[in-house]
Write an enzyme that holds these catalytic residues in place. Structure first.
Site, PDB file in Angstrom:
ATOM      1  N   SER A 269       0.845  -1.185   0.000  1.00 21.13           N
ATOM      2  CA  SER A 269       0.000   0.000   0.000  1.00 21.13           C
ATOM      3  C   SER A 269       0.883   1.238   0.000  1.00 21.13           C
ATOM      4  CB  SER A 269      -0.894  -0.002   1.246  1.00 21.13           C
ATOM      5  OG  SER A 269      -1.680   1.164   1.298  1.00 21.13           O
ATOM      6  N   GLY A 270       0.614   2.165  -0.911  1.00 25.11           N
ATOM      7  CA  GLY A 270       1.429   3.369  -1.004  1.00 25.11           C
ATOM      8  C   GLY A 270       2.591   3.265  -1.965  1.00 25.11           C
TER       9      GLY A 270
ATOM     10  N   LYS B 129       0.878   1.684  -7.062  1.00 25.12           N
ATOM     11  CA  LYS B 129       0.236   0.798  -8.035  1.00 25.12           C
ATOM     12  C   LYS B 129      -0.882   1.496  -8.805  1.00 25.12           C
ATOM     13  CE  LYS B 129      -0.971  -2.065  -4.850  1.00 25.12           C
ATOM     14  NZ  LYS B 129      -0.414  -1.211  -3.769  1.00 25.12           N
TER      15      LYS B 129
ATOM     16  N   SER C 210      -2.302  -7.739  -3.400  1.00 23.40           N
ATOM     17  CA  SER C 210      -2.128  -9.184  -3.631  1.00 23.40           C
ATOM     18  C   SER C 210      -0.870  -9.708  -2.951  1.00 23.40           C
ATOM     19  CB  SER C 210      -2.122  -9.513  -5.130  1.00 23.40           C
ATOM     20  OG  SER C 210      -1.380  -8.599  -5.893  1.00 23.40           O
TER      21      SER C 210
END
Length: 212
Positions: free
Chosen positions: A37-38, A41, A109
């Site tokens: 996260s961050g 993406k 994922s």
């Protein structure tokens, strides 16, 4: 329960993927963006979408947060729910490739087995795994949604990188380091790869001419 027991049969269209690719003027592919996260993406996927759109490529982004507003709103963040989340998105991505599109799927994922489950849905050339690499320190410094702060305070359980693991891809198609590359540079690197492997080019028809 088997397909026979559920009384379901795959209904075949008169059009196939090759017909749709020919109509669109390019091949179709699934690009799978994975990372913390961050890491960047979604930003990268949407920037690539804009670039491809301007080049006349039919494409769409499936974003981890967006699909949880609708398709996967019934799922939480346990290991089982994360797996089901990816299974559904993998199946949707497969349908979009069959529709002749470039689908850009941006999901943390974190589990290697889950990513492999999705990969197995596709022919080898159709699935492009992109590891969006960024250190946990930099992701936490960015913290665009304030999630790391909540995870550190115990508000969010099972948070990848803090209280849940992330399996670094062992053999991704591409590694994009967002601490080293700007969004524009990263998009350029991905596009260069797609061009190298002929991802945009339709196969040339085989000539039936007799060579004397």
């Amino acid at each position: 329960m088997s397909k026979e027991e559920r009384n379901i049969t795959w209904q075949q269209s008169s059009l196939n993927r090759q017909d749709r690719e020919k109509h669109n003027g390019h091949r179709s592919r699934a690009l799978w963006f994975t990372g913390l996260s961050g890491a960047g993406k979604s930003s990268l996927a949407f920037a690539l979408e804009q670039y491809l759109y301007e080049k006349g490529v039919h494409c769409y982004v499936l974003d981890g947060d967006n699909v949880r507003h609708g398709l996967n709103r019934d799922l939480g963040f346990t290991a089982e729910d994360r797996q089901e989340n990816l299974r559904r998105i993998g199946e949707v991505s497969k349908l979009m490739v069959d529709a002749g599109l470039f689908v850009l799927s941006a999901f943390i994922s974190p589990d290697a087995q889950d990513r492999n489950m999705v990969k197995q849905l596709f022919e080898a050339d159709d699935f492009i795994e992109i590891y969006v690499r960024c250190s946990i320190e930099e992701c936490e410094r960015r913290d665009p949604k304030g999630l790391y702060k909540k995870a550190r305070n115990g508000v969010i359980p099972h948070f990848t990188g803090i209280s849940a693991p992330y399996d670094i891809p062992e053999d991704p198609t591409l590694i994009i380091d967002t601490e080293e590359l700007s969004i524009e540079e990263a998009v350029h690197e991905i596009v260069q790869h797609l061009e190298r492997v002929g991802a945009f080019q339709l196969p040339q028809p085989v000539s039936n001419a007799i060579v004397h």
